[in-house]
Design an enzyme around this catalytic site. Structure first.
Site, mmCIF file in Angstrom:
data_model
loop_
_atom_site.group_PDB
_atom_site.id
_atom_site.type_symbol
_atom_site.label_atom_id
_atom_site.label_comp_id
_atom_site.label_asym_id
_atom_site.label_seq_id
_atom_site.Cartn_x
_atom_site.Cartn_y
_atom_site.Cartn_z
ATOM 1 N N LYS A 1 6.129 1.060 0.058
ATOM 2 C CA LYS A 1 6.428 1.243 -1.347
ATOM 3 C C LYS A 1 5.400 0.876 -2.095
ATOM 4 C CE LYS A 1 9.265 -2.818 -2.579
ATOM 5 N NZ LYS A 1 10.408 -3.327 -3.499
ATOM 6 N N LYS B 1 3.381 -4.857 -5.938
ATOM 7 C CA LYS B 1 2.554 -5.945 -6.544
ATOM 8 C C LYS B 1 1.760 -6.589 -5.323
ATOM 9 C CE LYS B 1 6.371 -6.668 -9.021
ATOM 10 N NZ LYS B 1 7.153 -7.584 -9.804
ATOM 11 N N LYS C 1 9.924 -10.010 4.417
ATOM 12 C CA LYS C 1 8.754 -10.846 3.819
ATOM 13 C C LYS C 1 8.570 -12.244 4.742
ATOM 14 C CE LYS C 1 9.024 -9.730 -0.836
ATOM 15 N NZ LYS C 1 9.165 -9.945 -2.555
#
Ligand code: TYM
Length: 334
Positions: free
Chosen positions: A197, A200, A114
């Site tokens: 994956k 969201k 991230k």
């Protein structure tokens, strides 16, 4: 058993969350004995580690709570709440921040993914995220934590923190929580890229099936899902190097409660022109009723808020004694 798990309030819940986590939560709740407790929460504090608009965060929390209720979480049997309403999570996270080591956090793959190349510009919260997650779990002296594969490393960190805390302060306060990843828990990948994956945070809405999607949208997303021109193989080895095809077979198997091999037994030799409509029908049959309940629950958002407040009061009663014991162990006068 004391079962604890959470979900970040960064957007709509999708099929990956459902098949990777929520469905397992509901199954656990439904199989609990009288002395067992399940706590499920919306991790709204964790959502603050990435940039999020305040109004969106507030509505996400209600909408995601409604989704959990629609998917079968029963607030009379499980404790359902949002993290921010139970301040003990933040208080314990600060204490555990004294136990966790920078080197441990540096190794977290989610942090590396991230933060990317811009670590200096990432929020401090993103870095210490797993410490708050450890507090979420250890605060309830959880024994079992049902999660998807991607959260395993955070669970190991929670165990390391628990071990070091118990040892450093000579207490037996935190049991070591076990990750619960039932064998048939699939890892659901993006419909546009079989190596990423389903998430969201993917900018393309076509990459995921949201639990709020209409029947038509579900069908369209599967019809447009990336695949290859080959027919489906007769065995799993034939899916090697075909990440997108494998993902659709995985989704079919999970929705049908079947092994992937039995799906291949049925569709071997057929192309995606036949497989995709069958998959869409199955998804609509499974997810449609959840979406309909969700839409009905969203008609009364205040009632969902009241359910969360009731859950928070029960959670507070369970976590407070552990927080006090941790404060005493480290010598805080509170
Ligand atoms: P989050 O919000 O990313 O995901 C919630 C749960 O869904 C699972 N999951 C998936 N499973 C299969 N395929 C996918 N594509 C997929 N995407 C998500 C995740 O494994 C997870 O179980 N850090 C956590 C939230 C959290 C938490 C906790 C969890 C905060 N505190 C304490 C357990 C205990 C997270 O971001 O999950």
């Amino acid at each position: 058993m004391r079962v604890v798990s959470g979900i970040q309030t960064t957007g709509n819940l999708h099929l990956g969350n459902y098949l990777g986590a929520i469905r397992n939560w509901v199954r656990l709740q439904d199989s609990m004995g009288a002395d067992d407790t399940c706590l499920f929460f919306l991790a709204d504090l964790h959502a603050l580690t990435v940039s999020i608009d305040p109004a969106t965060l507030a509505s996400n929390t209600i909408e995601m709570a409604a989704t959990l209720l629609a998917a079968g979480i029963d607030p009379d049997r499980s404790i359902l709440f949002n993290q921010a309403r139970v301040p003990a999570h933040s208080e314990l996270a600060w204490i555990l921040g004294g136990t966790a080591r920078v080197g441990w956090l540096n190794r977290m793959t989610q942090w590396k993914d991230k933060a990317g190349k811009n670590r200096e510009g990432a929020s401090v919260g993103l870095f210490t995220y797993p410490v708050l997650q450890a507090a979420d779990i250890l605060g309830y002296r959880a024994t079992h934590v049902p999660v998807g594969e991607d959260q395993k490393q955070h669970l190991e960190l929670a165990r390391d923190i628990a071990t070091k805390f118990n040892l450093d302060f000579g207490v037996d306060l935190f049991p070591l929580p076990e990750p619960m990843i039932p064998e048939d828990t699939p890892r659901i990948m993006s419909l546009r890229d079989g190596s990423a994956k389903m998430s969201k945070s993917d900018p393309s809405d076509m990459s995921r099936i949201n639990l709020i999607d209409t029947d038509d949208l579900i069908a369209t997303k599967f019809r447009k899902a990336k695949t290859d021109p080959e027919p489906l193989p007769g065995d799993l080895a034939g899916l090697a190097g075909r990440a997108e095809a494998r993902n659709l077979v995985t989704i079919f198997a999970a929705l049908a409660n079947e092994a992937p091999q039995s799906v291949l037994d049925r569709f071997a030799g057929q192309g995606f022109g036949q497989f995709k409509p069958a998959l869409a029908d199955l998804a609509v049959a499974t997810l449609g009723p959840i979406r309909d309940r969700l839409v009905a629950l969203l008609d009364d958002r205040d009632a969902v808020g009241t359910t969360l407040a009731r859950g928070a009061a029960k959670a507070e009663a369970l976590v407070r004694p552990t927080l006090l014991a941790a404060q005493r162990a480290v010598g805080l006068q509170v």
